[in-house]
Design a protein around this motif. Structure first.
Motif, mmCIF file in Angstrom:
data_model
loop_
_atom_site.group_PDB
_atom_site.id
_atom_site.type_symbol
_atom_site.label_atom_id
_atom_site.label_comp_id
_atom_site.label_asym_id
_atom_site.label_seq_id
_atom_site.Cartn_x
_atom_site.Cartn_y
_atom_site.Cartn_z
ATOM 1 N N GLY A 142 0.648 -1.371 -0.053
ATOM 2 C CA GLY A 142 -0.105 -0.067 -0.014
ATOM 3 C C GLY A 142 0.833 1.237 0.155
ATOM 4 O O GLY A 142 0.306 2.156 -0.343
ATOM 5 N N ARG A 143 1.979 1.209 0.506
ATOM 6 C CA ARG A 143 3.040 2.302 0.564
ATOM 7 C C ARG A 143 3.942 2.263 -0.482
ATOM 8 O O ARG A 143 4.858 3.027 -0.757
ATOM 9 N N GLY A 144 3.596 1.207 -1.417
ATOM 10 C CA GLY A 144 4.869 1.153 -2.562
ATOM 11 C C GLY A 144 6.006 0.529 -2.163
ATOM 12 O O GLY A 144 7.066 0.712 -3.109
ATOM 13 N N SER A 145 6.076 -0.132 -0.936
ATOM 14 C CA SER A 145 7.267 -0.788 -0.484
ATOM 15 C C SER A 145 7.517 -1.992 -0.832
ATOM 16 O O SER A 145 6.452 -3.072 -0.489
ATOM 17 N N PRO A 146 8.471 -2.667 -1.412
ATOM 18 C CA PRO A 146 8.779 -3.979 -1.838
ATOM 19 C C PRO A 146 9.449 -4.934 -0.623
ATOM 20 O O PRO A 146 9.659 -6.105 -0.724
ATOM 21 N N GLY A 147 9.791 -4.151 0.419
ATOM 22 C CA GLY A 147 10.256 -4.472 1.620
ATOM 23 C C GLY A 147 11.887 -4.576 1.538
ATOM 24 O O GLY A 147 12.451 -4.020 0.699
ATOM 25 N N GLY A 148 12.432 -5.178 2.688
ATOM 26 C CA GLY A 148 13.775 -5.308 2.589
ATOM 27 C C GLY A 148 14.532 -6.007 1.729
ATOM 28 O O GLY A 148 13.995 -6.749 0.857
ATOM 29 N N LEU A 149 15.970 -5.987 1.725
ATOM 30 C CA LEU A 149 16.678 -6.693 0.467
ATOM 31 C C LEU A 149 17.782 -7.433 1.178
ATOM 32 O O LEU A 149 18.374 -6.794 1.937
ATOM 33 N N LEU A 150 17.923 -8.605 0.663
ATOM 34 C CA LEU A 150 19.209 -9.550 0.935
ATOM 35 C C LEU A 150 20.104 -9.448 -0.143
ATOM 36 O O LEU A 150 19.499 -10.134 -1.352
ATOM 37 N N VAL A 151 21.144 -9.177 -0.122
ATOM 38 C CA VAL A 151 22.190 -9.133 -1.487
ATOM 39 C C VAL A 151 23.262 -10.045 -0.860
ATOM 40 O O VAL A 151 24.197 -9.876 0.016
ATOM 41 N N GLU A 152 23.446 -11.439 -1.375
ATOM 42 C CA GLU A 152 24.243 -12.378 -1.298
ATOM 43 C C GLU A 152 25.028 -12.859 -2.234
ATOM 44 O O GLU A 152 24.558 -13.386 -3.134
ATOM 45 N N GLY A 153 26.521 -12.991 -2.441
ATOM 46 C CA GLY A 153 27.243 -13.255 -3.589
ATOM 47 C C GLY A 153 28.545 -13.308 -3.342
ATOM 48 O O GLY A 153 29.381 -13.173 -1.923
ATOM 49 N N THR A 154 29.266 -13.512 -4.386
ATOM 50 C CA THR A 154 30.765 -13.508 -4.235
ATOM 51 C C THR A 154 31.577 -12.628 -5.410
ATOM 52 O O THR A 154 31.019 -12.241 -6.205
ATOM 53 N N CYS A 155 32.595 -12.482 -4.732
ATOM 54 C CA CYS A 155 33.762 -11.572 -5.686
ATOM 55 C C CYS A 155 34.963 -11.940 -5.668
ATOM 56 O O CYS A 155 35.303 -12.584 -4.559
ATOM 57 N N ASP A 156 35.989 -11.242 -6.324
ATOM 58 C CA ASP A 156 37.303 -11.832 -6.289
ATOM 59 C C ASP A 156 37.983 -10.859 -5.369
ATOM 60 O O ASP A 156 37.436 -9.928 -4.804
ATOM 61 N N GLU A 157 39.073 -11.238 -5.063
ATOM 62 C CA GLU A 157 39.974 -10.210 -3.869
ATOM 63 C C GLU A 157 40.044 -8.871 -4.211
ATOM 64 O O GLU A 157 40.218 -7.986 -3.302
#
Length: 270
Positions: A142-157
């Motif tokens: 109702g407020r146009g909010s999709p909620g919180g976000l979890l960003v999980e992943g990997t990268c090089d050094e």
């Protein structure tokens, strides 16, 4: 720990470097900045920041450029790392001992878990995702909010190559591939940075393998654009790729050496 809740998780290697997560940070600022601005008191968790607090310090700086009220809490399962980070605390930045239980009283608007699940078994990922997603701020349609976000992943050094999954309270949404284009020979070079949920699925018969195969073919077909630079070749490649795969972003992100695809298209079979 807070209120006697047990710490959940295992100690990671703790490897970290300044600017290692800049590509992930910039994507978060661009795609989730509006949600952070919408929140009254947006709290962001840098989960498993490692042996030094650089990533949490940088995350606060980058997110405050788009959402000035943002607060960042670095959460680490190794108490000695928390103690070492405490001198870096400032207004809007703090550090706590904890793990996947997220030892905060409220629900964060964002949890970033970079290079945390790399050491876990693939079979453990779904339960960790579910636990972390349950801690996110809920959606408020109702407020146009999709909620919180979890960003999980990997990268090089040194942060040249990243792959991450973005999840909401309901579960996984998208997968993003991001790279420093000058270091790339072919898109499938990113396969070594697939997150734990996908890295063992890069085999024939699995969607992520088919995606990377098509990505390489589109890259090869776009070779004439290399004379205009790697960025133009990447943009043309992604434009062609989007004819067969559900790419969710556009040229503004492609220019950054990124492409985001719906999770359902790459999710492991079975």
């Amino acid at each position: 720990m807070s209120r006697g809740v047990p710490v959940v998780g295992a100690v990671t290697r703790g490897t970290t470097n300044p600017n290692r997560l800049r590509r992930m940070d910039r994507w978060i600022a661009a795609t989730h900045g509006a949600e952070l601005r919408r929140a009254d008191h947006p709290v962001v968790v840098d989960l498993g920041y490692g042996a030094a607090p650089w990533t949490a310090v940088e995350l606060l700086h980058r997110l405050r450029t788009v959402a000035p009220r943002t607060r960042v809490v670095g959460v680490e399962i190794e108490p000695a790392r928390v103690a070492a980070a405490r001198p870096y605390e400032r207004e809007g930045l703090s550090f706590r001992h904890g793990g996947f239980e997220i030892p905060l009283p409220g629900r964060p608007a964002l949890v970033r878990a970079a290079n945390v699940l790399r050491q876990y078994d693939e079979a453990e990922v779904a339960a960790v995702w579910q636990r972390l997603c349950a801690r996110l701020a809920p959606a408020a349609p109702g407020r146009g909010s999709p909620g919180g976000l979890l960003v999980e992943g990997t990268c090089d050094e040194i942060g040249r190559r990243h792959v991450w999954v973005a999840l909401g309270p309901e579960g996984p949404r998208t997968v993003t591939f991001a790279t420093r284009l000058g270091s790339l020979e072919r898109p499938s070079d990113l396969a070594e940075r697939l997150p734990k949920a996908l890295i063992h699925r890069n085999v024939p018969g699995e969607p992520v393998h088919a995606f990377l195969r098509d990505f390489d073919r589109a890259w090869a077909a776009a070779a004439p654009y290399a004379s205009y630079g790697a960025r133009q070749r990447w943009i043309r490649t992604v434009r062609d790729l989007a004819a067969d795969w559900p790419v969710t972003d556009g040229p503004a992100r492609w220019r950054q050496g990124e492409v985001t695809v719906r999770w359902e298209a790459l999710a492991p079979r079975g």
